[in-house]
Motif scaffolding. Sequence first.
Motif, PDB file in Angstrom:
ATOM      1  N   PHE A  90       0.852  -1.186   0.000  1.00  0.00           N
ATOM      2  CA  PHE A  90       0.000   0.000   0.000  1.00  0.00           C
ATOM      3  C   PHE A  90       0.886   1.234   0.000  1.00  0.00           C
ATOM      4  O   PHE A  90       1.827   1.331   0.794  1.00  0.00           O
ATOM      5  N   THR A  91       0.595   2.178  -0.888  1.00  0.00           N
ATOM      6  CA  THR A  91       1.404   3.394  -0.956  1.00  0.00           C
ATOM      7  C   THR A  91       0.516   4.621  -0.784  1.00  0.00           C
ATOM      8  O   THR A  91      -0.582   4.696  -1.321  1.00  0.00           O
ATOM      9  N   LEU A  92       1.011   5.551   0.020  1.00  0.00           N
ATOM     10  CA  LEU A  92       0.354   6.841   0.236  1.00  0.00           C
ATOM     11  C   LEU A  92       1.459   7.882   0.202  1.00  0.00           C
ATOM     12  O   LEU A  92       2.294   7.935   1.109  1.00  0.00           O
ATOM     13  N   ASP A  93       1.487   8.676  -0.854  1.00  0.00           N
ATOM     14  CA  ASP A  93       2.563   9.635  -1.064  1.00  0.00           C
ATOM     15  C   ASP A  93       3.907   8.901  -0.983  1.00  0.00           C
ATOM     16  O   ASP A  93       4.159   8.017  -1.758  1.00  0.00           O
ATOM     17  N   ASP A  94       4.737   9.235  -0.002  1.00  0.00           N
ATOM     18  CA  ASP A  94       6.036   8.571   0.110  1.00  0.00           C
ATOM     19  C   ASP A  94       6.026   7.456   1.156  1.00  0.00           C
ATOM     20  O   ASP A  94       7.041   6.827   1.410  1.00  0.00           O
ATOM     21  N   LEU A 112      -9.239  -0.376   7.900  1.00  0.00           N
ATOM     22  CA  LEU A 112      -8.990  -0.380   9.347  1.00  0.00           C
ATOM     23  C   LEU A 112      -7.548  -0.763   9.662  1.00  0.00           C
ATOM     24  O   LEU A 112      -6.916  -0.172  10.543  1.00  0.00           O
ATOM     25  N   ARG A 113      -7.011  -1.739   8.937  1.00  0.00           N
ATOM     26  CA  ARG A 113      -5.619  -2.139   9.153  1.00  0.00           C
ATOM     27  C   ARG A 113      -4.662  -1.009   8.786  1.00  0.00           C
ATOM     28  O   ARG A 113      -3.675  -0.763   9.474  1.00  0.00           O
ATOM     29  N   ILE A 114      -4.956  -0.299   7.690  1.00  0.00           N
ATOM     30  CA  ILE A 114      -4.117   0.830   7.282  1.00  0.00           C
ATOM     31  C   ILE A 114      -4.223   1.959   8.309  1.00  0.00           C
ATOM     32  O   ILE A 114      -3.229   2.605   8.639  1.00  0.00           O
ATOM     33  N   HIS A 115      -5.425   2.180   8.833  1.00  0.00           N
ATOM     34  CA  HIS A 115      -5.636   3.181   9.876  1.00  0.00           C
ATOM     35  C   HIS A 115      -4.699   2.928  11.064  1.00  0.00           C
ATOM     36  O   HIS A 115      -4.071   3.842  11.579  1.00  0.00           O
ATOM     37  N   VAL A 116      -4.600   1.669  11.483  1.00  0.00           N
ATOM     38  CA  VAL A 116      -3.736   1.319  12.610  1.00  0.00           C
ATOM     39  C   VAL A 116      -2.270   1.606  12.279  1.00  0.00           C
ATOM     40  O   VAL A 116      -1.538   2.142  13.112  1.00  0.00           O
ATOM     41  N   ILE A 120      -4.353   7.211  10.043  1.00  0.00           N
ATOM     42  CA  ILE A 120      -5.261   8.045   9.249  1.00  0.00           C
ATOM     43  C   ILE A 120      -6.650   7.433   9.394  1.00  0.00           C
ATOM     44  O   ILE A 120      -6.806   6.216   9.288  1.00  0.00           O
ATOM     45  N   GLN A 121      -7.646   8.254   9.661  1.00  0.00           N
ATOM     46  CA  GLN A 121      -9.006   7.744   9.866  1.00  0.00           C
ATOM     47  C   GLN A 121      -9.450   6.906   8.671  1.00  0.00           C
ATOM     48  O   GLN A 121      -9.308   7.312   7.521  1.00  0.00           O
ATOM     49  N   LEU A 125      -9.982   7.264   3.939  1.00  0.00           N
ATOM     50  CA  LEU A 125      -9.115   6.561   3.006  1.00  0.00           C
ATOM     51  C   LEU A 125      -9.879   6.080   1.778  1.00  0.00           C
ATOM     52  O   LEU A 125     -10.986   5.576   1.883  1.00  0.00           O
ATOM     53  N   GLY A 126      -9.238   6.214   0.640  1.00  0.00           N
ATOM     54  CA  GLY A 126      -9.719   5.615  -0.599  1.00  0.00           C
ATOM     55  C   GLY A 126      -8.644   4.665  -1.099  1.00  0.00           C
ATOM     56  O   GLY A 126      -7.462   5.021  -1.121  1.00  0.00           O
ATOM     57  N   LEU A 127      -9.020   3.435  -1.449  1.00  0.00           N
ATOM     58  CA  LEU A 127      -8.065   2.461  -1.970  1.00  0.00           C
ATOM     59  C   LEU A 127      -8.322   2.295  -3.462  1.00  0.00           C
ATOM     60  O   LEU A 127      -9.462   2.155  -3.895  1.00  0.00           O
ATOM     61  N   PHE A 128      -7.227   2.304  -4.245  1.00  0.00           N
ATOM     62  CA  PHE A 128      -7.332   2.226  -5.692  1.00  0.00           C
ATOM     63  C   PHE A 128      -6.428   1.126  -6.221  1.00  0.00           C
ATOM     64  O   PHE A 128      -5.250   1.062  -5.859  1.00  0.00           O
TER      65      PHE A 128
END
Length: 167
Positions: A90-94, A112-116, A120-121, A125-128
């Motif tokens: 999973f990538t978010l910016d850098d 929820l796993r990415i939030h932990v 980030i709430q 989040l949007g996953l693409f």
Amino acid sequence: MEVKLVAMQGEEFTIEIGYFDTIFKIKEKIEKYRGIPVSAQTLIFNGNAMIDERNTEFYEILHRSRMKLIVDDKSKICSALLRKKAMLEFTLDDKRVCFDAFLTSSISHLKLRIHVLLRIQANQLGLFFMGNEMMDHQVLGDYAVSDFSEINVQIVKPFSSETNHRG
């Protein structure tokens, strides 16, 4: 310690858990004794969905506590698919995080796993995947992801009803 689980269909049962068991470990016990795949389970305590990596101490679960068990309708998928996992990136910016997930994991569960991990709430989040937004109610298998698939994470602002009611 004993805890009581209440399934959405009204069925109740009790299992024995350890004082420091993770939620994932509890789900494994439910799978072992009730035959419900871990990937199809969501446990709710005090109105909140519990995260697999957290433990009973974090949620302050005590002897004879009651939890709700929600079973995903997709649990009827063949058992071979239920056991299949994929390592995802999973990538978010850098920022980049990797973890494995069952192909029957819901997109909302992944958020929820990415939030932990990224703090980030989940509702922001949007996953693409391959340019398409992944919908919360769908599972990874619906998108034909495989090992080492890259999923892009974007911060999206949740819809606010206040923006439509300007005076």
